[in-house]
Scaffold this active site. Structure first.
Site, PDB file in Angstrom:
ATOM      1  N   GLY A 107     -14.320   8.199  41.031  1.00 51.92           N
ATOM      2  CA  GLY A 107     -15.226   7.368  41.837  1.00 51.92           C
ATOM      3  C   GLY A 107     -15.731   8.060  43.088  1.00 51.92           C
ATOM      4  NE  ARG A 148      -5.814  11.806  40.096  1.00 52.86           N
ATOM      5  CZ  ARG A 148      -6.132  10.532  39.959  1.00 52.86           C
ATOM      6  NH1 ARG A 148      -5.216   9.599  40.149  1.00 52.86           N
ATOM      7  NH2 ARG A 148      -7.358  10.183  39.639  1.00 52.86           N
ATOM      8  N   GLY A 184     -14.031  10.861  35.511  1.00 50.41           N
ATOM      9  CA  GLY A 184     -12.735  10.912  34.833  1.00 50.41           C
ATOM     10  C   GLY A 184     -12.850  11.099  33.333  1.00 50.41           C
ATOM     11  CE  LYS A 217     -22.035  -1.471  32.552  1.00 48.13           C
ATOM     12  NZ  LYS A 217     -20.745  -2.048  32.986  1.00 48.13           N
TER      13      LYS A 217
HETATM   14  P1  ADP Z   1     -17.100   9.166  33.571  1.00 45.01           P
HETATM   15  O1  ADP Z   1     -15.754   8.493  33.678  1.00 45.01           O
HETATM   16  O2  ADP Z   1     -16.983  10.602  33.236  1.00 45.01           O
HETATM   17  O3  ADP Z   1     -17.975   8.890  34.782  1.00 45.01           O
HETATM   18  P2  ADP Z   1     -18.230   6.979  32.114  1.00 45.01           P
HETATM   19  O4  ADP Z   1     -17.081   6.118  32.508  1.00 45.01           O
HETATM   20  O5  ADP Z   1     -19.532   6.702  32.749  1.00 45.01           O
HETATM   21  O6  ADP Z   1     -17.867   8.512  32.313  1.00 45.01           O
HETATM   22  O7  ADP Z   1     -18.485   6.873  30.552  1.00 45.01           O
HETATM   23  C1  ADP Z   1     -17.488   7.118  29.612  1.00 45.01           C
HETATM   24  C2  ADP Z   1     -17.486   6.106  28.529  1.00 45.01           C
HETATM   25  O8  ADP Z   1     -18.741   5.999  27.892  1.00 45.01           O
HETATM   26  C3  ADP Z   1     -16.494   6.502  27.465  1.00 45.01           C
HETATM   27  O9  ADP Z   1     -15.536   5.475  27.335  1.00 45.01           O
HETATM   28  C4  ADP Z   1     -17.340   6.653  26.218  1.00 45.01           C
HETATM   29  O10 ADP Z   1     -16.683   6.223  25.045  1.00 45.01           O
HETATM   30  C5  ADP Z   1     -18.506   5.771  26.523  1.00 45.01           C
HETATM   31  N1  ADP Z   1     -19.678   6.104  25.670  1.00 45.01           N
HETATM   32  C6  ADP Z   1     -20.366   7.248  25.666  1.00 45.01           C
HETATM   33  N2  ADP Z   1     -21.350   7.188  24.748  1.00 45.01           N
HETATM   34  C7  ADP Z   1     -21.266   5.992  24.155  1.00 45.01           C
HETATM   35  C8  ADP Z   1     -22.009   5.320  23.133  1.00 45.01           C
HETATM   36  N3  ADP Z   1     -23.042   5.909  22.525  1.00 45.01           N
HETATM   37  N4  ADP Z   1     -21.634   4.083  22.797  1.00 45.01           N
HETATM   38  C9  ADP Z   1     -20.603   3.481  23.410  1.00 45.01           C
HETATM   39  N5  ADP Z   1     -19.865   4.047  24.375  1.00 45.01           N
HETATM   40  C10 ADP Z   1     -20.196   5.285  24.756  1.00 45.01           C
END
Ligand code: ADP
Ligand code: MG
Length: 393
Positions: free
Chosen positions: A372, A35, A349, A196
């Site tokens: 975020g 950063r 992230g 989710k």
């Molecule tokens: P970002 O930070 O890029 O927005 P998210 O926080 O929405 O991404 O999602 C990332 C998380 O989702 C990671 O910790 C990853 O391990 C989890 N994840 C992805 N696919 C699965 C899965 N099939 N089962 C459980 N966790 C998952």
């Protein structure tokens, strides 16, 4: 109108530069400097032209009190080494001592102490905002990662400046993210993953009318598969989002959006151990889908190859634990191999972390620094920090 940094006359001016130096600190040292390093071009640009630059950031969550471990002192040392220039560390971010340091200090760079040592920062307090503004002639914001916060250093103080602009980093975010919502190059493919559905509802709703294809992987894919009546074993499921998934799939159909779900998986046992490739969209009862399978990865890769523009948010597997990183690696690699014909934009992230772990970040058009803030931007929300830079909102 949001002005670009190059449009301002910085000669003989004191510039207030709001950055996002919220970096991890380990044993009194900067743990991961990305950063800080990202803001160096803006800082150098200003240093070459202005009389002085005041650099301000928050770090961690000190909750409005002076807390030693959240001091920006380690950042000062890192910054000094990177710039090869003295950086004066202020003992606070407002007050007579700071004003004095800005006015009479010899160096060209002053780093303010953590803005969040004052509760007024997060409260967007008027008097505190005024005190910050009084330090400088010009306001530049390069803290895209904090643009979704209506805090004093982001919105409150900005209104006191006639001369304000986006820093180079923030400008780059606007240049890449803006067109995704306004007039995206087609075919525009969005890949969504992550744990989710509920984290991504706003993004799906906002982007669905703009994309040609929506590829869904990761934990959130299982709620969609379930909604189609497909067995998902012990995979992640949001019961209360099954109806929503059905609605979204219907909406995609009406809009002519090609919505793709996994056709195979890598599944673990209930302890996420013993990974096994399941050559089917359905998952046996005792297993948990933890990554897209190789066929799905190829299917998604083919869509990337056909696209002009790809937005990817959310890893398509539990990428932190190999071999469940494989699907995300294939997608990252495919984006890099198709660069620059396909413009790849990485948001979130964890997705940035997954792409970095694949070792291809330098061959992808844009890795958003926002977290975020990026997601709120993609949901179509007006970010307070962006609005505050606008001359005629
Ligand atoms: P970002 O930070 O890029 O927005 P998210 O926080 O929405 O991404 O999602 C990332 C998380 O989702 C990671 O910790 C990853 O391990 C989890 N994840 C992805 N696919 C699965 C899965 N099939 N089962 C459980 N966790 C998952
Ligand atoms: Mg995340």
């Amino acid at each position: 109108m949001i002005r670009k940094l190059a449009e301002l006359d910085l000669r003989d001016k004191v510039v207030f530069l709001r950055v996002d130096f919220n970096v991890p600190i380990k044993d009194g040292k900067v743990g991961e400097p990305h950063r800080i390093d990202s803001a160096l071009p803006t800082l150098r640009f200003i240093l070459e032209r202005a009389k002085k630059v005041i650099v301000a950031s928050h770090l961690g969550r000190p909750d409005g009190k002076f807390v030693d471990k959240y001091s920006l002192a380690p950042v000062q040392r890192h910054l000094q080494d990177s710039l090869k220039l003295p950086v004066a560390m202020a003992s606070d971010c407002i007050g007579p001592a700071v004003e004095n340091l800005v006015r009479t200090g010899e160096g060209k760079v002053v780093l303010l102490e953590n803005l969040r040592f004052h509760p007024e920062e997060e409260k967007n307090d008027e008097i505190f905002s005024r005190a910050l503004a009084a330090l400088a002639d010009i306001y530049v914001d390069d803290a895209f990662g904090a643009a979704h916060r209506a805090h004093a250093s982001i919105t409150g103080m900005a209104k006191f400046f006639k001369n304000k602009a986006a820093g180079l980093l923030l400008q780059k975010e606007l240049d890449y993210l803006g067109p995704l919502l306004a007039n995206p190059a087609q075919p525009f493919v969005t890949i969504l993953g992550g744990a989710k559905v509920s984290d991504k509802i706003g993004v799906i709703r906002n982007l669905l009318p703009k994309v040609s294809a929506l590829l869904i992987g990761g934990g959130m894919a299982y709620t969609f598969l379930k909604a189609k009546g497909i067995d998902i074993g012990k995979s992640l499921l949001e019961h209360d989002k099954i109806d929503l998934a059905t609605q979204l799939m219907e909406q995609a159909k009406q809009l002519g959006v090609n919505l793709l779900l996994p056709v195979d998986h890598v599944a673990g046992d209930s302890e996420r151990k013993q990974p096994l490739t399941i050559n089917d969209s359905a998952i046996p009862g005792d297993r948990m889908g933890l990554d897209i399978g190789p066929k799905t990865a190829q299917l998604f890769a083919a869509e990337i190859g056909k696209a002009k523009l790809v937005l990817w948010n959310g890893p398509v597997g539990l990428f932190e634990i190999p071999p469940y990183d494989q699907g995300s690696r294939v997608l990252a690699q495919t984006l890099a191999d198709n660069h620059p014909a396909v413009v790849g934009i990485i948001a979130g992230g964890d997705t940035v972390a997954a792409v970095s772990a694949a070792g291809v970040s330098s061959r992808i058009a844009h890795l958003s620094t926002g977290g975020g803030a990026t997601l709120e931007f993609l949901e179509g929300k007006v970010l307070p920090g962006i609005k505050a830079l606008d001359d005629q909102p």
